[in-house]
Design a protein around this motif. Structure first.
Motif, PDB file in Angstrom:
ATOM      1  N   ILE A 611       0.923  -1.405   0.116  1.00  0.00           N
ATOM      2  CA  ILE A 611       0.126  -0.153   0.198  1.00  0.00           C
ATOM      3  C   ILE A 611       0.760   1.516   0.045  1.00  0.00           C
ATOM      4  CG2 ILE A 611      -1.880  -1.050   1.117  1.00  0.00           C
ATOM      5  CD1 ILE A 611      -1.098   0.462   3.592  1.00  0.00           C
ATOM      6  N   GLU A 612       0.203   2.380   0.039  1.00  0.00           N
ATOM      7  CA  GLU A 612       0.919   3.786   0.094  1.00  0.00           C
ATOM      8  C   GLU A 612       1.735   4.130  -0.935  1.00  0.00           C
ATOM      9  OE1 GLU A 612       2.556   4.499   3.886  1.00  0.00           O
ATOM     10  OE2 GLU A 612       0.810   4.392   4.902  1.00  0.00           O
ATOM     11  N   GLY A 613       2.488   5.192  -1.029  1.00  0.00           N
ATOM     12  CA  GLY A 613       3.420   5.433  -2.289  1.00  0.00           C
ATOM     13  C   GLY A 613       2.620   5.312  -3.680  1.00  0.00           C
ATOM     14  N   SER A 614       3.094   4.447  -4.500  1.00  0.00           N
ATOM     15  CA  SER A 614       2.569   4.805  -5.697  1.00  0.00           C
ATOM     16  C   SER A 614       1.360   3.740  -6.252  1.00  0.00           C
ATOM     17  CB  SER A 614       3.572   4.430  -6.642  1.00  0.00           C
ATOM     18  OG  SER A 614       4.514   3.455  -6.653  1.00  0.00           O
ATOM     19  N   THR A 615       1.110   2.986  -5.166  1.00  0.00           N
ATOM     20  CA  THR A 615       0.064   1.977  -5.023  1.00  0.00           C
ATOM     21  C   THR A 615      -1.394   2.943  -5.222  1.00  0.00           C
ATOM     22  OG1 THR A 615      -0.394   1.751  -2.893  1.00  0.00           O
ATOM     23  CG2 THR A 615       1.077   0.388  -4.137  1.00  0.00           C
ATOM     24  N   SER A 616      -2.460   2.139  -5.897  1.00  0.00           N
ATOM     25  CA  SER A 616      -3.865   2.459  -6.150  1.00  0.00           C
ATOM     26  C   SER A 616      -4.518   2.364  -4.926  1.00  0.00           C
ATOM     27  CB  SER A 616      -4.472   2.272  -7.157  1.00  0.00           C
ATOM     28  OG  SER A 616      -5.696   2.387  -7.356  1.00  0.00           O
ATOM     29  N   SER A 617      -4.872   3.520  -4.100  1.00  0.00           N
ATOM     30  CA  SER A 617      -5.646   3.084  -2.921  1.00  0.00           C
ATOM     31  C   SER A 617      -6.934   2.402  -3.197  1.00  0.00           C
ATOM     32  CB  SER A 617      -5.884   4.413  -2.077  1.00  0.00           C
ATOM     33  OG  SER A 617      -6.479   5.509  -2.896  1.00  0.00           O
ATOM     34  N   LEU A 618      -7.866   2.782  -4.283  1.00  0.00           N
ATOM     35  CA  LEU A 618      -8.791   1.991  -4.633  1.00  0.00           C
ATOM     36  C   LEU A 618      -8.725   0.711  -4.685  1.00  0.00           C
ATOM     37  CD1 LEU A 618     -10.515   4.670  -7.101  1.00  0.00           C
ATOM     38  CD2 LEU A 618     -11.130   4.133  -4.592  1.00  0.00           C
ATOM     39  N   LEU A 638       1.246  -3.448   4.002  1.00  0.00           N
ATOM     40  CA  LEU A 638       2.660  -3.180   4.272  1.00  0.00           C
ATOM     41  C   LEU A 638       3.100  -1.862   3.240  1.00  0.00           C
ATOM     42  CD1 LEU A 638       5.634  -3.912   5.004  1.00  0.00           C
ATOM     43  CD2 LEU A 638       5.698  -5.383   2.997  1.00  0.00           C
ATOM     44  N   PRO A 639       3.367  -0.824   3.812  1.00  0.00           N
ATOM     45  CA  PRO A 639       3.670   0.304   2.902  1.00  0.00           C
ATOM     46  C   PRO A 639       4.834  -0.091   1.937  1.00  0.00           C
ATOM     47  CG  PRO A 639       3.550   1.103   5.293  1.00  0.00           C
ATOM     48  CD  PRO A 639       3.516  -0.329   5.223  1.00  0.00           C
ATOM     49  N   ILE A 640       4.688   0.247   0.778  1.00  0.00           N
ATOM     50  CA  ILE A 640       5.746  -0.379  -0.360  1.00  0.00           C
ATOM     51  C   ILE A 640       7.059   0.343  -0.202  1.00  0.00           C
ATOM     52  CG2 ILE A 640       5.301   1.506  -1.971  1.00  0.00           C
ATOM     53  CD1 ILE A 640       5.125  -0.486  -4.176  1.00  0.00           C
ATOM     54  N   ASP A 641       7.236   1.474   0.548  1.00  0.00           N
ATOM     55  CA  ASP A 641       8.436   2.015   0.518  1.00  0.00           C
ATOM     56  C   ASP A 641       9.149   1.520   1.618  1.00  0.00           C
ATOM     57  OD1 ASP A 641       7.935   3.767  -1.271  1.00  0.00           O
ATOM     58  OD2 ASP A 641       7.263   5.404   0.113  1.00  0.00           O
ATOM     59  N   GLU A 642       8.305   0.660   2.427  1.00  0.00           N
ATOM     60  CA  GLU A 642       9.158  -0.160   3.642  1.00  0.00           C
ATOM     61  C   GLU A 642       9.624  -1.679   3.127  1.00  0.00           C
ATOM     62  OE1 GLU A 642       9.955   0.868   6.618  1.00  0.00           O
ATOM     63  OE2 GLU A 642       9.150   2.957   6.137  1.00  0.00           O
ATOM     64  N   VAL A 643       9.129  -1.976   1.807  1.00  0.00           N
ATOM     65  CA  VAL A 643       9.532  -3.251   1.702  1.00  0.00           C
ATOM     66  C   VAL A 643      11.065  -3.833   1.717  1.00  0.00           C
ATOM     67  CG1 VAL A 643       9.722  -4.864  -0.493  1.00  0.00           C
ATOM     68  CG2 VAL A 643       7.427  -3.481   0.205  1.00  0.00           C
ATOM     69  N   GLY A 644      11.872  -2.619   1.236  1.00  0.00           N
ATOM     70  CA  GLY A 644      13.424  -3.046   1.099  1.00  0.00           C
ATOM     71  C   GLY A 644      13.939  -2.991   2.655  1.00  0.00           C
ATOM     72  N   ARG A 645      13.028  -2.687   3.649  1.00  0.00           N
ATOM     73  CA  ARG A 645      13.792  -2.858   4.993  1.00  0.00           C
ATOM     74  C   ARG A 645      13.022  -3.911   6.010  1.00  0.00           C
ATOM     75  NH1 ARG A 645      13.661   2.500   3.569  1.00  0.00           N
ATOM     76  NH2 ARG A 645      11.542   2.919   4.649  1.00  0.00           N
ATOM     77  N   ALA A 646      11.668  -4.472   5.349  1.00  0.00           N
ATOM     78  CA  ALA A 646      10.806  -5.342   6.105  1.00  0.00           C
ATOM     79  C   ALA A 646      11.401  -6.777   6.214  1.00  0.00           C
ATOM     80  CB  ALA A 646       9.550  -5.183   5.585  1.00  0.00           C
ATOM     81  N   ASP A 647      11.091  -7.347   7.036  1.00  0.00           N
ATOM     82  CA  ASP A 647      11.239  -8.869   7.081  1.00  0.00           C
ATOM     83  C   ASP A 647      10.150  -9.626   6.403  1.00  0.00           C
ATOM     84  OD1 ASP A 647      11.997 -11.535   7.637  1.00  0.00           O
ATOM     85  OD2 ASP A 647      11.404 -11.357   9.878  1.00  0.00           O
ATOM     86  N   LEU A 664       9.458   3.846  -9.091  1.00  0.00           N
ATOM     87  CA  LEU A 664       9.618   3.053  -7.807  1.00  0.00           C
ATOM     88  C   LEU A 664      10.917   2.716  -7.600  1.00  0.00           C
ATOM     89  CD1 LEU A 664       7.790   1.726  -5.349  1.00  0.00           C
ATOM     90  CD2 LEU A 664       7.721  -0.320  -6.931  1.00  0.00           C
ATOM     91  N   ASP A 665      11.456   2.902  -6.122  1.00  0.00           N
ATOM     92  CA  ASP A 665      12.852   2.682  -5.898  1.00  0.00           C
ATOM     93  C   ASP A 665      13.313   1.245  -6.315  1.00  0.00           C
ATOM     94  OD1 ASP A 665      15.123   3.960  -3.813  1.00  0.00           O
ATOM     95  OD2 ASP A 665      15.105   1.759  -3.611  1.00  0.00           O
ATOM     96  N   GLU A 666      14.444   0.866  -6.801  1.00  0.00           N
ATOM     97  CA  GLU A 666      14.975  -0.309  -6.931  1.00  0.00           C
ATOM     98  C   GLU A 666      14.936  -1.388  -6.098  1.00  0.00           C
ATOM     99  OE1 GLU A 666      18.644  -0.058  -8.995  1.00  0.00           O
ATOM    100  OE2 GLU A 666      17.938   1.060 -10.674  1.00  0.00           O
ATOM    101  N   SER A 667      15.161  -0.766  -4.572  1.00  0.00           N
ATOM    102  CA  SER A 667      15.102  -1.619  -3.277  1.00  0.00           C
ATOM    103  C   SER A 667      14.020  -2.427  -3.286  1.00  0.00           C
ATOM    104  CB  SER A 667      15.331  -0.818  -2.172  1.00  0.00           C
ATOM    105  OG  SER A 667      14.279  -0.125  -2.039  1.00  0.00           O
ATOM    106  N   VAL A 668      12.619  -2.056  -3.979  1.00  0.00           N
ATOM    107  CA  VAL A 668      11.529  -2.761  -3.834  1.00  0.00           C
ATOM    108  C   VAL A 668      11.631  -4.313  -4.523  1.00  0.00           C
ATOM    109  CG1 VAL A 668       9.004  -2.990  -4.291  1.00  0.00           C
ATOM    110  CG2 VAL A 668       9.933  -1.047  -3.210  1.00  0.00           C
ATOM    111  N   ALA A 669      12.057  -3.890  -5.743  1.00  0.00           N
ATOM    112  CA  ALA A 669      12.360  -5.284  -6.600  1.00  0.00           C
ATOM    113  C   ALA A 669      13.486  -5.986  -6.149  1.00  0.00           C
ATOM    114  CB  ALA A 669      12.780  -4.544  -7.962  1.00  0.00           C
TER     115      ALA A 669
END
Length: 846
Positions: A611-618, A638-647, A664-669
């Motif tokens: 969720i959040e960031g560049s995701t569609s809330s709808l 899970l906020p998408i900007d937290e994906v690179g830091r989350a377990d 979108l930040d490369e850390s997500v991929a």
């Protein structure tokens, strides 16, 4: 004329109380908003109740409802009813305004109005003078369009306290059903945001944080749905309460107060004349225009800019201003330029919050004048519309072997007050019957011809197609020779065999809620297996399809008695009859229940939704609602900007909804690639699928739609806007063809599956011939507007592609399977992806 008007209210005296000083920098009298009248002093003004004038702050829902309750306690012109509760348990209120004499006979007057509005031959046209008109007045279905909900206390005060010389005829001849906040949860969310970021020395700079809400913003309800698209699907408590009241009162006029862009002015219906649904009677638009003259005169008086006849439309019956039109009611949309806070720069000068409120109040009052003077015309139109819509035809809807999915469609129809009947079709299979009315015809029949190629919302909304249920029109009423009983909301409970299994239990795959049953069994600690082969037992008497879940009794960590108790509870909660066997044998041709090749153990889904960031809330909200409300599955948002830091190791399923992912930040991929592995399922929707392909998480190739205009070298400048709009695919229904042997199609009965799609993103089928379980048909367009040449481009393209990645699975959807929570025909595939995606054979992925 029906009875009477009340005597003028007597003034009451009380000890003067010191006025509390608010933090407002502006002294704004009540007469800024309302006519200068001799109001009843015994009824508190909003300012007296709040301690500040409307417009100084954004009213929170708790304060708004408290004031409405105070009005109801102070005035004998109003009765307050609580019609429901939101997801966040906020009250949904209606205030019924009329004279005290009418209140004493309110139910009789309501029944008189309904008898007139829904003619059965017993009421005579000459009785119109004895029938009350009804107005349903509603505010701010989008929570961050707050001028309506902030105008509501002022309008309610006017109705309660204005002298009878001003409102006596309105209240004696009519009943006003007043809904001060269509969306309490969203309104409260936005009020908190705007108030907490307000400056004492206000800035009109649109860059200020006050004017830029955080995700998901206040427009939507608790689950991030746009409630102004839910009048037809009625999937949320706010809509269900509102629709029930609509049909309880059958208003002659319904008003819906909104906001639009800051640089606009003020809009009132009618909208674009070429974008009216063909089922809407021309006289409806004529009455809408006639009512519009009252709004124009009122706005002229206060010097506000306005427009009508363009921009918005009356096509989709799922919106508040259009839904009423199919029942002989005149729906009116108001759109006020939004300050999105307290003060903003605009093309028309500084736009203040109080100014936006004043326009809403002004047009609410001009609606009263229109209703008072046009009541006979409005009543006559409604009666004739509903009388002309009576036929002896109807629709038979086959349950398609899926009682859960069919029951949910029947529930929607029943909420719209269609007399649904439940029974069997001519093959002895479960079916439903509904009469053909203007509403059911509009909600059932496909549409392929349009006067205009631009749409404010979707261009089609066939309910049976949304549910992937076969239906047919029949003449002369419910077919004779079949057993029909009246359907009640909630449905007829399935007969459940409570017998205890000594060997295994089976959850049949045909029911929509079978995945819910499987999850509940897993959550209770039971090991569940799934069969990818059809089989039968009892010499063919009991047949099971692919996707049947098996719960063995042996080898579980609990006793047979405890297993039986759990199974019985799941049966009660899902309505599914979970079947039993006392042997591992099946009929000849099937694999025995201990077969490793036929039965795989299912892992319990542990889900993260990005969720959040560049995701569609709808889109994210649709997924959240589906899993949380309908299938009872807990998820982590899970906020998408937290994906690179989350377990991420705690999840075996990650869902990426549609969104805007170019930056979108490369850390997500990187994090998602490291997470992928055995039993991991990554589900992507629309543009998330394209992002996954670009970042090595899916093997997909985009298909570029053909450009039918490529040979055109010159067009008039004046056509540019409409040409661009005609290339937009805002929402249509397309036919797809499915591989019913694939795990994503478990439980489905027919290979033809209608899907909803918006946008023109297409994917090529996978090179692996097993990895495209759903693709578009060769002539795919079923209903709705499609840009020129697009249907041909879509033919044969992939609707779902399954990729392999480090032993995990990426399941990419080309279209949104969970559209507005009512596309049951395809969200079953989405749930199959969650539950069965990890079982897809590695040889069958791209």
């Amino acid at each position: 004329m029906f009875p009477g008007t009340r005597a003028a209210a007597q003034n009451s005296t009380s000890e003067d109380q010191p006025r509390q000083t608010s933090n407002s920098l502006e002294d704004r009298p009540l007469t800024y908003y309302l006519p200068d009248l001799d109001y009843d002093p015994s009824i508190p003004t909003p300012e007296e109740f709040l301690g500040w004038q409307i417009g100084d702050w954004h009213i929170s829902h708790d304060l708004q409802q408290a004031y409405m309750r105070t009005l109801a306690a102070s005035s004998d012109r109003v009765t307050l009813v609580e019609i429901g509760r939101t997801y966040e348990d906020r009250p949904l209120l209606n205030l019924i305004f009329t004279t005290p004499e009418n209140h004493a006979n309110l139910e009789e007057l309501r029944q008189r109005h309904l008898a007139w509005s829904r003619p059965d031959g017993n009421s005579r046209p000459g009785e119109v003078d004895d029938v009350p008109g009804v107005l349903y007045q509603g505010f701010s279905i989008h929570g961050n369009e707050p001028s309506g909900a902030n105008a509501a206390p002022l309008v309610a005060y006017y109705l309660a306290a204005a002298p009878l010389s001003e409102v006596g005829k309105l209240l004696s001849d009519n009943i006003v059903v007043f809904d001060p906040s269509f969306n309490p949860d969203g309104l409260n969310r936005f009020a908190s945001w705007a108030n907490s970021h307000k400056n004492k020395n206000m800035t009109a700079d649109g860059n200020d944080r006050e004017y830029n809400e955080a995700y998901p913003r206040g427009r939507s309800n608790h689950y991030w749905f746009d409630l102004n698209r839910d009048w037809l699907p009625v999937q949320h408590p706010e809509s269900r309460a509102r629709i029930e009241q609509f049909h309880r009162w059958m208003p002659n006029v319904l008003t819906d107060h909104h906001e639009m862009g800051t640089d606009a002015t003020f809009f009132f219906m009618p909208g674009e004349p070429t974008r009216v649904h063909p089922m809407t009677a021309p006289v409806n638009q004529e009455l809408t225009a006639k009512i519009g003259t009252y709004h124009a005169a009122a706005l002229d008086e206060i010097g506000s800019l306005y427009y009508s006849g363009e921009g918005y439309d009356d096509f989709y019956y799922g919106k508040g201003s259009t839904y009423p039109d199919i029942f002989g009611t005149v729906g009116i949309l108001f759109e006020q330029a939004s300050s999105r806070g307290h003060l903003q720069e605009s093309d028309n000068g500084l736009l203040t919050f109080p100014f936006t409120i004043r326009n809403q109040v002004t047009t609410a009052l001009s609606t009263f004048k229109a209703l008072t003077e046009l009541r006979p015309e409005l009543l006559t139109y409604q009666r004739e519309f509903n009388r002309d819509g009576v036929t002896r035809d109807g629709y038979v809807i086959d349950a398609d072997g899926d009682p859960g999915r069919a029951r949910e469609l029947a529930n929607i129809l029943a909420r719209h007050q269609l007399p649904v009947q439940h029974g069997t079709n001519d093959q002895g299979q479960e079916a439903y019957y509904v009469p053909k009315t203007p509403f059911s015809e509009a909600a059932f029949e496909p549409i392929l011809e349009f006067e205009d190629s631009l749409f404010y919302d979707v261009s089609t909304f066939s309910l049976p197609m949304a549910f992937n249920l076969p239906y047919r029109q029949v003449s002369g009423g419910a077919p004779s020779g079949m057993r029909w009983t009246d359907f009640t909301l909630g449905g007829t409970p399935t007969e459940i065999d409570r017998s205890r299994a000594e060997y295994a239990y089976f959850v049949p795959s045909n029911d929509y809620y079978s995945v819910r049953a499987i999850y509940q069994l897993q959550d209770a600690g039971l090991r569940v297996k799934v069969s990818d082969q059809p089989f039968s037992i009892n010499n063919g008497a009991t047949k099971f399809g692919r996707g049947t879940a098996m719960i063995p009794v042996v080898g579980q960590e609990m006793s047979a008695e405890e297993i039986h108790r759990i199974v019985s509870e799941v049966e009660d909660e899902t309505g599914i009859d979970i079947l039993t066997t006392n042997s591992g044998l099946v009929d000849a041709g099937g694999l025995m229940l201990g077969s490793r090749s036929a039965y795989q153990t299912l892992r319990k889904p542990e889900i993260a939704l990005l969720i959040e960031g560049s995701t569609s809330s709808l889109d994210a909200g649709e997924t959240w609602h589906l899993l949380d409300q309908r299938f009872g599955m807990p998820i982590t948002k899970l906020p998408i900007d937290e994906v690179g830091r989350a377990d991420l190791s705690r999840y075996n399923t990650i869902i990426m909804p549609d969104g805007y992912y170019n930056n979108l930040d490369e850390s997500v991929a990187t994090a998602l690639k490291e997470w992928m592995g055995r039993d991991k399922v990554f589900i992507t929707v629309e543009r998330a699928s394209a992002w996954a392909a670009k970042n090595g998480l899916a093997k997909l190739t985009e298909r570029k739609p053909a450009n039918p205009d490529s040979s055109i070298t010159q067009r008039p400048y004046a056509k540019a806007s409409r040409d661009g709009g005609g290339r937009v695919l805002g929402g249509s229904i397309y036919q797809t063809e499915a591989d019913l042997t694939h795990p994503l199609l478990f439980g489905m009965q027919r290979k033809e599956i209608p899907v909803f799609r918006s946008g023109t993103l297409l994917f090529e089928p996978a090179k692996n011939v097993y990895a495209t379980p759903l693709r578009y048909a060769e002539e795919p367009l079923l209903s709705g507007y499609s840009p020129r040449g697009f249907a041909k481009s879509a033919a044969g393209s992939a609707a779902i592609v399954v990729s392999g990645n480090r032993g995990g699975r990426t399941i990419a959807f080309a279209n949104n399977p969970n559209f507005r929570a009512f596309w049951f025909g395809t969200n079953r595939l989405f749930m199959n992806a969650i539950m069965f995606g990890s079982t897809i054979d590695g040889a069958a992925v791209e």
